[in-house]
Design an enzyme around this catalytic site. Structure first.
Site, mmCIF file in Angstrom:
data_model
loop_
_atom_site.group_PDB
_atom_site.id
_atom_site.type_symbol
_atom_site.label_atom_id
_atom_site.label_comp_id
_atom_site.label_asym_id
_atom_site.label_seq_id
_atom_site.Cartn_x
_atom_site.Cartn_y
_atom_site.Cartn_z
ATOM 1 N N HIS A 1 0.845 -1.332 -0.287
ATOM 2 C CA HIS A 1 0.017 0.183 0.214
ATOM 3 C C HIS A 1 1.222 1.480 -0.105
ATOM 4 C CE1 HIS A 1 -3.648 -1.884 1.783
ATOM 5 N NE2 HIS A 1 -3.477 -2.964 1.547
ATOM 6 N N GLU B 1 0.950 3.532 2.115
ATOM 7 C CA GLU B 1 1.744 4.477 3.295
ATOM 8 C C GLU B 1 3.032 3.453 3.841
ATOM 9 O OE1 GLU B 1 -2.719 4.519 3.756
ATOM 10 O OE2 GLU B 1 -1.857 3.746 2.724
ATOM 11 N N CYS C 1 -5.965 1.663 5.519
ATOM 12 C CA CYS C 1 -6.653 0.961 6.470
ATOM 13 C C CYS C 1 -6.082 0.144 7.890
ATOM 14 C CB CYS C 1 -6.677 -0.088 5.426
ATOM 15 S SG CYS C 1 -4.714 -0.910 5.526
ATOM 16 N N CYS D 1 -2.077 0.200 7.387
ATOM 17 C CA CYS D 1 -1.436 1.052 7.379
ATOM 18 C C CYS D 1 -0.758 1.431 8.981
ATOM 19 C CB CYS D 1 -2.066 1.395 5.689
ATOM 20 S SG CYS D 1 -1.900 1.100 4.575
#
Length: 168
Positions: free
Chosen positions: A63, A65, A93, A96
């Site tokens: 992801h 992040e 999420c 993260c």
């Protein structure tokens, strides 16, 4: 400088850094990835950039992040990113948000909420939980409309392409 002036400068800086994250999100979309971008800023300098790379890297943890946190830790030479701010185009999420806590990032600024999976305010409150050993300062809604439009355009185009492929 009074408190309101310094707050306005901080908000202007937040919008400028968020534009950098939105550039990363647009690049992710151009690569066929869900358009989420992130930047990590320390001492008024971008030390890391990330965009979703889950498809490209065949990695469910890639992801934006996480990519940015890994790059920031390498740039800082430390897995603790105390004093850093992450700018993310969508509310992180659970994975993260947890990584933000464990990396000791001081501040999170995000654009659009994720009402289905957001783990900062929408579904969970990981970044500000009293049960964890670190909490982040959080600011939400910076350039929210820009982020939302980027996501909606991406999925609108994907639906159109999917329909034409089915017809074709």
């Amino acid at each position: 400088m009074d408190d309101s002036s310094s707050l306005n400068l901080e908000h202007d800086a937040d919008a400028a850094w968020m534009r950098e994250a939105l550039d990363e999100a647009a690049a992710a979309a151009a690569d066929g990835e869900v358009p989420i971008g992130a930047v990590v800023v320390l001492n008024s300098t971008v030390i890391a950039r990330g965009r979703n790379r889950t498809i490209r890297d065949c990695d469910p943890t890639a992801h934006a992040e996480i990519v940015a946190i890994r790059m920031a830790a390498a740039a800082a030479g430390n897995y603790r990113l105390t004093g850093a701010t992450m700018y993310a185009t969508v509310e992180p999420c659970a994975m993260c948000a947890g990584a933000l806590v464990w990396s000791r990032i001081s501040r999170l600024v995000y654009a659009a909420p994720d009402v289905r999976a957001g783990a900062v305010r929408s579904v969970f409150e990981i970044c500000t939980s009293d049960t964890l050993n670190h909490r982040l300062e959080v600011r939400a809604g910076v350039l929210e409309d820009d982020s939302r439009e980027l996501m909606q355009a991406f999925f609108r185009e994907r639906r159109v392409r999917s329909r034409s492929d089915a017809e074709g």
